[in-house]
Design a protein around this motif. Structure first.
Motif, PDB file in Angstrom:
ATOM      1  N   HIS A 102       0.088  27.344  52.938  1.00 36.51           N
ATOM      2  CA  HIS A 102       1.055  27.282  54.022  1.00 36.51           C
ATOM      3  C   HIS A 102       0.343  27.633  55.334  1.00 36.51           C
ATOM      4  CE1 HIS A 102       3.518  27.949  50.434  1.00 36.51           C
ATOM      5  NE2 HIS A 102       4.512  27.359  51.081  1.00 36.51           N
ATOM      6  N   GLY A 103       0.930  27.220  56.431  1.00 38.15           N
ATOM      7  CA  GLY A 103       0.315  27.501  57.727  1.00 38.15           C
ATOM      8  C   GLY A 103       0.038  28.970  57.945  1.00 38.15           C
ATOM      9  N   GLN A 104       0.929  29.831  57.524  1.00 39.13           N
ATOM     10  CA  GLN A 104       0.730  31.265  57.738  1.00 39.13           C
ATOM     11  C   GLN A 104      -0.330  31.868  56.818  1.00 39.13           C
ATOM     12  OE1 GLN A 104       4.626  32.925  57.299  1.00 39.13           O
ATOM     13  NE2 GLN A 104       4.812  32.420  55.166  1.00 39.13           N
ATOM     14  N   ASP A 105      -0.838  31.078  55.870  1.00 36.66           N
ATOM     15  CA  ASP A 105      -1.962  31.539  55.053  1.00 36.66           C
ATOM     16  C   ASP A 105      -3.291  31.440  55.800  1.00 36.66           C
ATOM     17  OD1 ASP A 105      -0.220  31.890  52.937  1.00 36.66           O
ATOM     18  OD2 ASP A 105      -0.609  29.901  52.105  1.00 36.66           O
ATOM     19  N   ILE A 106      -3.331  30.646  56.853  1.00 31.67           N
ATOM     20  CA  ILE A 106      -4.585  30.345  57.544  1.00 31.67           C
ATOM     21  C   ILE A 106      -4.842  31.392  58.627  1.00 31.67           C
ATOM     22  CG2 ILE A 106      -5.813  28.640  58.940  1.00 31.67           C
ATOM     23  CD1 ILE A 106      -4.162  26.482  57.511  1.00 31.67           C
ATOM     24  N   LEU A 107      -6.043  31.958  58.591  1.00 30.35           N
ATOM     25  CA  LEU A 107      -6.433  33.002  59.533  1.00 30.35           C
ATOM     26  C   LEU A 107      -7.577  32.509  60.410  1.00 30.35           C
ATOM     27  CD1 LEU A 107      -6.442  36.050  57.078  1.00 30.35           C
ATOM     28  CD2 LEU A 107      -4.554  35.277  58.522  1.00 30.35           C
ATOM     29  N   PHE A 108      -7.567  32.931  61.662  1.00 28.87           N
ATOM     30  CA  PHE A 108      -8.611  32.568  62.608  1.00 28.87           C
ATOM     31  C   PHE A 108      -9.280  33.837  63.143  1.00 28.87           C
ATOM     32  CE2 PHE A 108      -5.532  29.073  62.864  1.00 28.87           C
ATOM     33  CZ  PHE A 108      -6.368  27.981  62.685  1.00 28.87           C
ATOM     34  N   PRO A 109     -10.612  33.816  63.305  1.00 25.30           N
ATOM     35  CA  PRO A 109     -11.278  34.991  63.887  1.00 25.30           C
ATOM     36  C   PRO A 109     -10.942  35.136  65.368  1.00 25.30           C
ATOM     37  CG  PRO A 109     -12.844  33.203  63.595  1.00 25.30           C
ATOM     38  CD  PRO A 109     -11.565  32.756  62.946  1.00 25.30           C
ATOM     39  N   ASP A 110     -10.876  36.381  65.809  1.00 22.76           N
ATOM     40  CA  ASP A 110     -10.634  36.654  67.226  1.00 22.76           C
ATOM     41  C   ASP A 110     -11.798  36.113  68.060  1.00 22.76           C
ATOM     42  OD1 ASP A 110      -8.847  38.535  69.102  1.00 22.76           O
ATOM     43  OD2 ASP A 110     -10.947  38.756  69.691  1.00 22.76           O
ATOM     44  N   GLY A 122       3.366  29.645  65.126  1.00 27.68           N
ATOM     45  CA  GLY A 122       3.902  28.582  65.969  1.00 27.68           C
ATOM     46  C   GLY A 122       4.497  27.452  65.148  1.00 27.68           C
ATOM     47  N   ALA A 123       5.051  26.474  65.856  1.00 29.12           N
ATOM     48  CA  ALA A 123       5.734  25.358  65.199  1.00 29.12           C
ATOM     49  C   ALA A 123       4.792  24.550  64.320  1.00 29.12           C
ATOM     50  CB  ALA A 123       6.374  24.455  66.266  1.00 29.12           C
ATOM     51  N   GLU A 124       3.566  24.324  64.786  1.00 26.27           N
ATOM     52  CA  GLU A 124       2.611  23.539  63.996  1.00 26.27           C
ATOM     53  C   GLU A 124       2.245  24.257  62.708  1.00 26.27           C
ATOM     54  OE1 GLU A 124      -1.743  21.318  64.533  1.00 26.27           O
ATOM     55  OE2 GLU A 124      -0.890  22.522  66.163  1.00 26.27           O
ATOM     56  N   ALA A 125       2.048  25.571  62.801  1.00 28.36           N
ATOM     57  CA  ALA A 125       1.722  26.351  61.611  1.00 28.36           C
ATOM     58  C   ALA A 125       2.892  26.362  60.632  1.00 28.36           C
ATOM     59  CB  ALA A 125       1.360  27.778  62.006  1.00 28.36           C
ATOM     60  N   LYS A 126       4.096  26.476  61.150  1.00 27.48           N
ATOM     61  CA  LYS A 126       5.280  26.515  60.288  1.00 27.48           C
ATOM     62  C   LYS A 126       5.476  25.196  59.553  1.00 27.48           C
ATOM     63  CE  LYS A 126      10.130  27.851  60.275  1.00 27.48           C
ATOM     64  NZ  LYS A 126      11.289  28.318  61.077  1.00 27.48           N
ATOM     65  N   ALA A 127       5.074  24.106  60.189  1.00 26.78           N
ATOM     66  CA  ALA A 127       5.249  22.783  59.578  1.00 26.78           C
ATOM     67  C   ALA A 127       4.115  22.418  58.627  1.00 26.78           C
ATOM     68  CB  ALA A 127       5.363  21.720  60.670  1.00 26.78           C
ATOM     69  N   TYR A 128       3.020  23.203  58.655  1.00 32.67           N
ATOM     70  CA  TYR A 128       1.849  22.848  57.853  1.00 32.67           C
ATOM     71  C   TYR A 128       2.036  23.298  56.406  1.00 32.67           C
ATOM     72  CZ  TYR A 128      -2.979  22.521  56.227  1.00 32.67           C
ATOM     73  OH  TYR A 128      -4.125  22.216  55.521  1.00 32.67           O
ATOM     74  N   TYR A 129       1.731  22.424  55.481  1.00 34.82           N
ATOM     75  CA  TYR A 129       1.735  22.762  54.056  1.00 34.82           C
ATOM     76  C   TYR A 129       0.868  21.766  53.305  1.00 34.82           C
ATOM     77  CZ  TYR A 129       3.111  22.947  49.186  1.00 34.82           C
ATOM     78  OH  TYR A 129       3.083  23.015  47.814  1.00 34.82           O
ATOM     79  N   GLN A 130      -0.010  22.278  52.460  1.00 34.28           N
ATOM     80  CA  GLN A 130      -0.870  21.424  51.644  1.00 34.28           C
ATOM     81  C   GLN A 130      -0.751  21.857  50.189  1.00 34.28           C
ATOM     82  OE1 GLN A 130      -5.008  21.415  52.724  1.00 34.28           O
ATOM     83  NE2 GLN A 130      -5.588  20.001  51.110  1.00 34.28           N
ATOM     84  N   ARG A 131      -0.248  20.983  49.361  1.00 36.04           N
ATOM     85  CA  ARG A 131      -0.070  21.280  47.940  1.00 36.04           C
ATOM     86  C   ARG A 131      -1.411  21.272  47.222  1.00 36.04           C
ATOM     87  NH1 ARG A 131       1.079  18.238  43.087  1.00 36.04           N
ATOM     88  NH2 ARG A 131       2.769  19.157  41.854  1.00 36.04           N
TER      89      ARG A 131
END
Length: 208
Positions: A102-110, A122-131
């Motif tokens: 899910h989008g909220q699983d993805i982390l980015f370094p500062d 954000g909206a893009e992250a909420k809409a992201y999902y890869q089975r």
């Protein structure tokens, strides 16, 4: 100590030492379309249950879902008539749910401090999902947490862990095969405990 007391004590210990060490995905209320964008979930602390996992309508008020959870099961027991001791083989069955990324699983370094990470929002992250089928990692990472807890204690709330029995861990099996329950994942940890025997039967009557 009675069998029921041991199950209760082990379940309470598992909640504190194993379940409360992790947070895992909880399936949504209507788990029907796991391939759609925006397929959401909630992170929760798993619950430890005794002997069986109740259905949704029979859950305690504070528990939101039967999965993720840990179920304490009795596999077998044996009492010795010569040394006044007994043993019980217990199994922790770990249940998790994870259909993919899910989008909220993805982390980015500062950007300034790479030792700090930020969750994608954000909206893009909420809409992201890869089975995908990598969700099994949740169950087996939790097995590692369980093994560390058992291997770092000699007893569970005063109940002696049987060091001679060792610890076994394995996937859930049905008729000697590993079933596919995607997006649910299961793994088991088996160990033994010892207990002194009390032969004064009348002292047990208030428990029956």
């Amino acid at each position: 100590m009675t069998v029921v007391e041991i199950v209760d004590q082990v379940t309470a210990w598992a909640q504190k030492e194993i379940c409360e060490k992790v947070r895992l995905k909880m399936p949504p209320e209507n788990d029907k379309d796991s391939d759609s964008a925006g397929y959401d979930y909630t992170m929760v602390t798993p619950t430890a249950f005794s002997l069986f996992i109740p259905s949704k309508e029979k859950l305690p008020p504070a528990v939101l879902s039967p999965i993720p959870s840990l179920c304490v099961r009795i596999l077998e027991g044996e009492d010795s008539l010569t040394d006044k001791s007994g043993g019980i083989t217990l199994e922790f069955c770990l249940s998790t749910w994870n259909p993919g990324i899910h989008g909220q699983d993805i982390l980015f370094p500062d950007e300034k401090d790479h030792s700090i990470v930020h969750q994608w929002t954000g909206a893009e992250a909420k809409a992201y999902y890869q089975r995908h089928y990598e969700g099994w990692r949740d169950a087996w990472n939790w097995v590692d947490v369980t093994l560390r807890a058992l291997e770092s204690h000699l007893d569970i709330n005063g109940i002696e862990i049987d060091q001679s029995a060792g610890i076994k861990f394995y996937p859930l099996k049905e008729q000697e095969s590993i079933p596919d329950f995607y997006p649910f994942w299961f793994a088991c940890v088996q160990f033994g405990v010892r207990r002194p025997l009390v032969r004064n039967i009348p002292s047990y009557q208030h428990l029956l």
